[in-house]
Scaffold this motif. Sequence first.
Motif, PDB file in Angstrom:
ATOM      1  N   VAL A 154       0.836  -1.205   0.000  1.00  0.00           N
ATOM      2  CA  VAL A 154       0.000   0.000   0.000  1.00  0.00           C
ATOM      3  C   VAL A 154       0.871   1.256   0.000  1.00  0.00           C
ATOM      4  N   LYS A 155       1.941   1.257   0.783  1.00  0.00           N
ATOM      5  CA  LYS A 155       2.846   2.403   0.818  1.00  0.00           C
ATOM      6  C   LYS A 155       3.359   2.717  -0.579  1.00  0.00           C
ATOM      7  N   ASP A 156       3.758   1.699  -1.334  1.00  0.00           N
ATOM      8  CA  ASP A 156       4.246   1.909  -2.704  1.00  0.00           C
ATOM      9  C   ASP A 156       3.129   2.382  -3.629  1.00  0.00           C
ATOM     10  N   ALA A 157       1.912   1.853  -3.432  1.00  0.00           N
ATOM     11  CA  ALA A 157       0.792   2.223  -4.297  1.00  0.00           C
ATOM     12  C   ALA A 157       0.411   3.686  -4.144  1.00  0.00           C
ATOM     13  N   LEU A 158       0.639   4.260  -2.966  1.00  0.00           N
ATOM     14  CA  LEU A 158       0.251   5.645  -2.716  1.00  0.00           C
ATOM     15  C   LEU A 158       1.109   6.645  -3.487  1.00  0.00           C
ATOM     16  N   ALA A 159       2.148   6.168  -4.165  1.00  0.00           N
ATOM     17  CA  ALA A 159       2.909   7.040  -5.057  1.00  0.00           C
ATOM     18  C   ALA A 159       2.147   7.304  -6.350  1.00  0.00           C
ATOM     19  N   PHE A 160       1.118   6.485  -6.619  1.00  0.00           N
ATOM     20  CA  PHE A 160       0.388   6.595  -7.891  1.00  0.00           C
ATOM     21  C   PHE A 160      -1.094   6.905  -7.716  1.00  0.00           C
ATOM     22  N   ALA A 161      -1.594   6.877  -6.493  1.00  0.00           N
ATOM     23  CA  ALA A 161      -3.006   7.175  -6.248  1.00  0.00           C
ATOM     24  C   ALA A 161      -3.163   7.781  -4.867  1.00  0.00           C
ATOM     25  N   ASP A 162      -4.145   8.687  -4.730  1.00  0.00           N
ATOM     26  CA  ASP A 162      -4.428   9.245  -3.409  1.00  0.00           C
ATOM     27  C   ASP A 162      -5.113   8.177  -2.559  1.00  0.00           C
ATOM     28  N   PRO A 163      -5.119   8.354  -1.242  1.00  0.00           N
ATOM     29  CA  PRO A 163      -5.642   7.312  -0.356  1.00  0.00           C
ATOM     30  C   PRO A 163      -7.074   6.887  -0.658  1.00  0.00           C
ATOM     31  N   PHE A 164      -7.975   7.849  -0.887  1.00  0.00           N
ATOM     32  CA  PHE A 164      -9.376   7.485  -1.056  1.00  0.00           C
ATOM     33  C   PHE A 164      -9.652   6.858  -2.417  1.00  0.00           C
ATOM     34  N   THR A 165      -8.903   7.258  -3.441  1.00  0.00           N
ATOM     35  CA  THR A 165      -9.027   6.580  -4.729  1.00  0.00           C
ATOM     36  C   THR A 165      -8.553   5.142  -4.609  1.00  0.00           C
ATOM     37  N   PHE A 166      -7.436   4.936  -3.909  1.00  0.00           N
ATOM     38  CA  PHE A 166      -6.925   3.576  -3.743  1.00  0.00           C
ATOM     39  C   PHE A 166      -7.898   2.714  -2.937  1.00  0.00           C
ATOM     40  N   ILE A 167      -8.433   3.261  -1.846  1.00  0.00           N
ATOM     41  CA  ILE A 167      -9.391   2.496  -1.041  1.00  0.00           C
ATOM     42  C   ILE A 167     -10.621   2.140  -1.872  1.00  0.00           C
ATOM     43  N   THR A 168     -11.101   3.106  -2.667  1.00  0.00           N
ATOM     44  CA  THR A 168     -12.276   2.848  -3.506  1.00  0.00           C
ATOM     45  C   THR A 168     -12.004   1.722  -4.489  1.00  0.00           C
ATOM     46  N   LEU A 169     -10.868   1.805  -5.206  1.00  0.00           N
ATOM     47  CA  LEU A 169     -10.530   0.766  -6.183  1.00  0.00           C
ATOM     48  C   LEU A 169     -10.377  -0.586  -5.498  1.00  0.00           C
ATOM     49  N   ARG A 170      -9.701  -0.585  -4.372  1.00  0.00           N
ATOM     50  CA  ARG A 170      -9.462  -1.835  -3.644  1.00  0.00           C
ATOM     51  C   ARG A 170     -10.761  -2.512  -3.243  1.00  0.00           C
ATOM     52  N   PHE A 171     -11.696  -1.728  -2.706  1.00  0.00           N
ATOM     53  CA  PHE A 171     -12.922  -2.328  -2.206  1.00  0.00           C
ATOM     54  C   PHE A 171     -13.970  -2.535  -3.291  1.00  0.00           C
ATOM     55  N   VAL A 172     -13.879  -1.822  -4.408  1.00  0.00           N
ATOM     56  CA  VAL A 172     -14.736  -2.149  -5.551  1.00  0.00           C
ATOM     57  C   VAL A 172     -14.382  -3.547  -6.045  1.00  0.00           C
ATOM     58  N   VAL A 173     -13.082  -3.836  -6.133  1.00  0.00           N
ATOM     59  CA  VAL A 173     -12.640  -5.167  -6.553  1.00  0.00           C
ATOM     60  C   VAL A 173     -13.051  -6.220  -5.518  1.00  0.00           C
ATOM     61  N   GLY A 174     -12.712  -5.970  -4.258  1.00  0.00           N
ATOM     62  CA  GLY A 174     -13.036  -6.937  -3.211  1.00  0.00           C
ATOM     63  C   GLY A 174     -14.532  -7.115  -3.028  1.00  0.00           C
ATOM     64  N   GLY A 175     -15.264  -6.005  -3.032  1.00  0.00           N
ATOM     65  CA  GLY A 175     -16.712  -6.078  -2.883  1.00  0.00           C
ATOM     66  C   GLY A 175     -17.374  -6.773  -4.050  1.00  0.00           C
ATOM     67  N   GLY A 176     -16.858  -6.541  -5.257  1.00  0.00           N
ATOM     68  CA  GLY A 176     -17.417  -7.198  -6.432  1.00  0.00           C
ATOM     69  C   GLY A 176     -17.237  -8.708  -6.375  1.00  0.00           C
ATOM     70  N   VAL A 177     -16.048  -9.134  -5.940  1.00  0.00           N
ATOM     71  CA  VAL A 177     -15.774 -10.572  -5.821  1.00  0.00           C
ATOM     72  C   VAL A 177     -16.709 -11.210  -4.801  1.00  0.00           C
ATOM     73  N   MET A 178     -16.823 -10.586  -3.620  1.00  0.00           N
ATOM     74  CA  MET A 178     -17.645 -11.168  -2.561  1.00  0.00           C
ATOM     75  C   MET A 178     -19.132 -11.114  -2.899  1.00  0.00           C
ATOM     76  N   ALA A 179     -19.578 -10.039  -3.547  1.00  0.00           N
ATOM     77  CA  ALA A 179     -20.987  -9.940  -3.930  1.00  0.00           C
ATOM     78  C   ALA A 179     -21.356 -11.029  -4.930  1.00  0.00           C
ATOM     79  N   ALA A 180     -20.428 -11.329  -5.851  1.00  0.00           N
ATOM     80  CA  ALA A 180     -20.686 -12.391  -6.829  1.00  0.00           C
ATOM     81  C   ALA A 180     -20.779 -13.750  -6.152  1.00  0.00           C
ATOM     82  N   VAL A 181     -19.990 -13.938  -5.094  1.00  0.00           N
ATOM     83  CA  VAL A 181     -20.008 -15.213  -4.373  1.00  0.00           C
ATOM     84  C   VAL A 181     -21.239 -15.309  -3.465  1.00  0.00           C
ATOM     85  N   ALA A 182     -21.547 -14.198  -2.776  1.00  0.00           N
ATOM     86  CA  ALA A 182     -22.633 -14.217  -1.779  1.00  0.00           C
ATOM     87  C   ALA A 182     -24.016 -14.202  -2.412  1.00  0.00           C
ATOM     88  N   ARG A 183     -24.198 -13.400  -3.444  1.00  0.00           N
ATOM     89  CA  ARG A 183     -25.497 -13.247  -4.113  1.00  0.00           C
ATOM     90  C   ARG A 183     -26.591 -12.912  -3.095  1.00  0.00           C
TER      91      ARG A 183
END
Length: 309
Positions: free
Chosen positions: A30-59
């Motif tokens: 995460v420390k390295d990733a923050l050189a290319f994205a602000d914190p809230f953009t990174f959190i959003t991208l991270r949880f869109v991916v994670g949330g999408g995966v879990m939502a597809a599994v949970a239904r």
Amino acid sequence: MTQESSGARWKADGALLLLTVFWGLTFVVVKDALAFADPFTFITLRFVVGGGVMAAVARGRMFAPGIMSKGLLLAGVLFICFALQTVGLQTTTPSRAAFLTGLNVLFVPLLSMVLLRRLPRLGTAVGVVLAAVGLYWLTRPTPNDAVTGDAGMGGLQLGDWLSIGCALAYAGHILLTERFASRDNTVGLVAVQLVGVAVMSALCLPFVERKLEWTQPLVVAVLTCGVLASAFAILVQTWGQARTSAVRAALIFAMEPVFASAYSVAVGHEVLGVKEWLGGALIVVGVFASELGTVVWDGWRARGRTPAA
């Protein structure tokens, strides 16, 4: 405690320990990733991916009775955790962020006593004290603090204080997870949490200074943190906490900064001195004191209740 429940607890503890190893590595990612994205953009991208995966599994399991309300409450606390931690990583090192976040090992039993009126066992109490002393040595401010260079702030800067706030919020999340974790619908509860954090993070974007540079390290960090460190890891955490106590989970999570520091040093992010490694060793001793001390205490009490022949 039956042999079956004891075995389930040890399996849960083992799963949480493996999870802690992986989480420790993500501080550097995460420390390295923050050189290319602000914190809230990174959190959003991270949880869109994670949330999408879990939502597809949970239904439909996301909408089971009681899951939505519990999941959204956990999502709110989890969002605070990641917001404070990710923003804090901009102005502190991975090891300091990890060790300060590890203060949840002290906050969990304190909150447990205040909110749940639950006193920790002797072995757990000894482990907490040792882990807290270890965390003190690792974060002990010095006039020539290499991170801040500001003795007037007591060796701590904004990123450090945000990490401490993350520790307090994370302690609350551990306690709530223990209370809400279900052996029947773990997937639905985790899916609601991750989708909730994604939405909350996205709502913050219009109010922050945004930065986004699509690079290979950023894409790897988003996918790694989204799929593994968020979806899979929080699923394992919720599963494990349905089978062990919040205080035991917090002590296992106290190992996270040790792994984070070892990895950060290995890749050349920072150099740790004797006091930092001494603090890490005390945390390890604290975890083992809690684990072994609880077993010894339970065995002693069981023998004391055994009628004489």
